[in-house]
Design a protein around this motif. Structure first.
Motif, PDB file in Angstrom:
ATOM      1  N   ARG A 103      23.883 -15.559  16.815  1.00 34.83           N
ATOM      2  CA  ARG A 103      23.518 -14.284  17.456  1.00 34.83           C
ATOM      3  C   ARG A 103      22.038 -13.983  17.212  1.00 34.83           C
ATOM      4  O   ARG A 103      21.335 -13.547  18.116  1.00 34.83           O
ATOM      5  N   GLN A 104      21.571 -14.249  15.985  1.00 36.09           N
ATOM      6  CA  GLN A 104      20.157 -14.001  15.689  1.00 36.09           C
ATOM      7  C   GLN A 104      19.278 -14.942  16.526  1.00 36.09           C
ATOM      8  O   GLN A 104      18.216 -14.548  16.995  1.00 36.09           O
ATOM      9  N   ILE A 105      19.727 -16.184  16.709  1.00 30.89           N
ATOM     10  CA  ILE A 105      18.929 -17.134  17.501  1.00 30.89           C
ATOM     11  C   ILE A 105      18.809 -16.622  18.946  1.00 30.89           C
ATOM     12  O   ILE A 105      17.729 -16.618  19.532  1.00 30.89           O
ATOM     13  N   ARG A 106      19.936 -16.142  19.493  1.00 29.05           N
ATOM     14  CA  ARG A 106      19.883 -15.629  20.881  1.00 29.05           C
ATOM     15  C   ARG A 106      18.950 -14.427  20.961  1.00 29.05           C
ATOM     16  O   ARG A 106      18.139 -14.303  21.864  1.00 29.05           O
ATOM     17  N   ARG A 107      19.073 -13.519  19.990  1.00 30.33           N
ATOM     18  CA  ARG A 107      18.199 -12.341  19.991  1.00 30.33           C
ATOM     19  C   ARG A 107      16.737 -12.764  19.892  1.00 30.33           C
ATOM     20  O   ARG A 107      15.878 -12.275  20.621  1.00 30.33           O
ATOM     21  N   CYS A 108      16.456 -13.701  18.979  1.00 30.75           N
ATOM     22  CA  CYS A 108      15.066 -14.128  18.783  1.00 30.75           C
ATOM     23  C   CYS A 108      14.512 -14.764  20.061  1.00 30.75           C
ATOM     24  O   CYS A 108      13.366 -14.516  20.441  1.00 30.75           O
ATOM     25  N   LEU A 112      11.282 -12.590  20.695  1.00 29.01           N
ATOM     26  CA  LEU A 112      10.096 -13.006  19.927  1.00 29.01           C
ATOM     27  C   LEU A 112       8.984 -13.635  20.753  1.00 29.01           C
ATOM     28  O   LEU A 112       7.984 -14.094  20.198  1.00 29.01           O
ATOM     29  N   GLY A 113       9.139 -13.678  22.064  1.00 25.76           N
ATOM     30  CA  GLY A 113       8.073 -14.213  22.909  1.00 25.76           C
ATOM     31  C   GLY A 113       7.725 -15.645  22.548  1.00 25.76           C
ATOM     32  O   GLY A 113       8.588 -16.480  22.288  1.00 25.76           O
ATOM     33  N   GLY A 114       6.405 -15.928  22.466  1.00 25.80           N
ATOM     34  CA  GLY A 114       5.926 -17.291  22.247  1.00 25.80           C
ATOM     35  C   GLY A 114       6.310 -17.865  20.891  1.00 25.80           C
ATOM     36  O   GLY A 114       6.237 -19.082  20.689  1.00 25.80           O
ATOM     37  N   SER A 115       6.702 -17.035  19.934  1.00 25.02           N
ATOM     38  CA  SER A 115       7.062 -17.546  18.603  1.00 25.02           C
ATOM     39  C   SER A 115       8.429 -18.220  18.610  1.00 25.02           C
ATOM     40  O   SER A 115       8.710 -19.071  17.757  1.00 25.02           O
ATOM     41  N   ALA A 116       9.306 -17.814  19.542  1.00 22.60           N
ATOM     42  CA  ALA A 116      10.715 -18.222  19.461  1.00 22.60           C
ATOM     43  C   ALA A 116      10.940 -19.742  19.473  1.00 22.60           C
ATOM     44  O   ALA A 116      11.693 -20.254  18.626  1.00 22.60           O
TER      45      ALA A 116
END
Ligand code: SF4
Length: 471
Positions: A103-108, A112-116
């Motif tokens: 879930r955190q990966i999907r949110r990120c 998180l834009g270019g950082s993801a």
């Protein structure tokens, strides 16, 4: 390969080298020879000459096989990065933690834009020192001044091996994604390599190292590189703070010795964008107050935090559950602290892990807590559907409930159980609404940071209810 790598490092980190190569367009070999680089730049033209860059990754680059080889190597590095993310899979060993991390990966990916794309979401990181001696101006984690390191004494080694053993037992092979620094400089601990070797013996993986001080204790750096040569699978990294620093590193280590080390150019003029967190964030805020432009790439680089899981401070015996978020007033270091425990023994460490998993890694949104969309999402109502737009993507969600679920969530005035009752008219629709809420929750679009007063500032009554619900 190691010499092409060195050529690319000089190109990225040394403007004098860049100029010298481009000014000797007909005989650039003389320049590389001067720098001890055994590559003829004419054999890798698509990697550096403006009028050849366009051939890269295309059949037209065939006359330059070394250039193709380099691009394939870089592609492999990216593929390896994606594999690292997959190594954190805990679907069999710890399904609750697995679902939370997913879930955190999907949110990120959404937030998180270019950082993801570069975040691999390791499940655990360890601090083996307090503070950092380097004091980089751009430190995204605002590392505190150095206070000391965690010695490899008999007692500490026993606790360390016990804690790593528990992590390996509770998380299985995913514990191999762990690493041993965070807002600290690995080389500030002169016994760092002993901790690494223990980690390797217990989990079967040698943790990756990123250091901004590879020359501080050259013998230690060489021991760490030696361990990588024997057991390593993930490239180490040196942060290069200036061209002078690059020169020193290149003098100390041959191209061959640095084959397994990625050099990250962090100098003021280097092409590496700094995340909008920590000290870099403060500096950029000053710049923007002076109306100086902040490059879009930097605004889009929202965090350097990478762990979706546990952060363990060994000197303080502190355990935190953390996950990356964009740097903000609330979370200036670019990660959210979800919960915290302390421990004195491996058993207490295990209890701390388990109690945080039970408390924070819920499978469905908690029925008695308020529900609303993440604050960065823009909600728009549609016909039997609604849209959620983030900085990176747009979600379209079908919404057939008698009273729009999307609308009720966007209001932000209901707890989950109140919302289910409002949106449903019979037993069938209760199930459908609860199912939709579960799907939205798993997609990472529901706000989980309920302690964030900014997210709830429209409703004073709701703030009180959150505080009440959270005790
Ligand atoms: S970036 Fe790394 S080396 Fe630099 S101050 Fe922060 S923790 Fe220390």
């Amino acid at each position: 390969m190691s010499h092409i790598k060195r050529f690319m490092e000089r190109l990225a980190g040394d403007i004098k080298f860049r100029t010298a190569v481009s000014e000797s367009a007909d005989a650039p070999r003389a320049v590389t020879e001067r720098y001890g680089i055994e590559v003829d730049p004419l054999e890798i033209l698509p990697l550096w000459r403006d009028d050849h860059l366009t051939y890269r990754y295309k059949p037209e680059s065939a006359p330059w096989p070394l250039s193709i080889m380099w691009d394939e190597y870089m592609r492999d590095m990216l593929r390896h990065r994606d594999l690292l993310r997959d190594h954190g899979d805990m679907s069999m060993t710890n399904p609750r933690f697995h679902a939370w991390r997913e879930r955190q990966i999907r949110r990120c990916n959404d937030e998180l834009g270019g950082s993801a794309p570069s975040i691999t979401h390791p499940i655990i990181a360890f601090e083996l020192r307090e503070g950092c001696t380097v004091g980089c101006w751009f430190c995204g984690l605002s590392a505190a001044p150095f206070k000391g390191y965690y010695e490899y004494s008999k007692q500490h080694a026993e606790l360390w091996r016990g804690v790593v053993g528990v992590a390996s037992e509770v998380f299985g092979p995913a514990a191999r994604t762990g690493f041993c620094y965070w807002a600290t400089e690995p080389m500030d601990n002169p016994q760092y390599d002993r901790f690494l070797f223990d980690y390797y013996q217990i989990t079967g993986a040698l943790p990756q190292t990123t250091t901004a001080a590879p020359l501080k204790d050259e013998a230690l750096t060489r021991r760490v590189l030696g361990l990588f040569n024997l057991y390593g699978t993930t490239m180490n990294r040196f942060s290069v703070l200036s061209t002078a620093h690059l020169n020193q590193i290149h003098r100390a280590f041959s191209p061959e010795e640095l084959t397994g080390v990625e050099l990250i150019m962090q100098g003021k003029d280097a092409p590496t964008a700094k995340a909008f967190t920590g000290r870099a964030r403060k500096r950029k805020e000053k710049l923007s107050a002076r109306q100086e432009a902040i490059a879009l790439t930097e605004r889009n680089h929202t965090t350097i935090a990478c762990v979706s899981g546990f952060l363990v401070n060994m000197p303080q015996r502190r355990l935190q559950l953390v996950t990356p978020v964009p740097g903000s007033e609330r979370w200036p270091l670019g990660y959210r602290i979800v919960g915290q425990r302390s421990f004195r023994t491996p058993d207490e460490f295990r209890d701390g892990l388990k109690s945080m998993i039970d408390q924070h890694m819920l499978e469905s949104p908690a029925p008695d807590l308020p529900i609303r969309f993440r604050r960065d999402l823009e909600y728009t109502a549609g016909d039997r559907c609604f849209h959620l737009r983030s900085r990176s993507m747009e979600h379209r969600v079908l919404d057939y409930a008698p009273i729009s679920v999307g609308h009720l969530i966007a209001c932000g005035n209901f707890t989950v159980s109140e919302l289910v009752m409002r949106a449903s008219t019979d037993g069938m629709s209760v199930l459908a609404v609860a199912d939709l809420l579960d799907q939205l929750y798993a997609a990472g679009v529901i706000e989980e940071d309920l302690g964030d007063r900014y997210a709830w500032q429209t409703s004073d009554g709701m703030k009180d209810r959150i505080e009440e619900a959270q005790g």
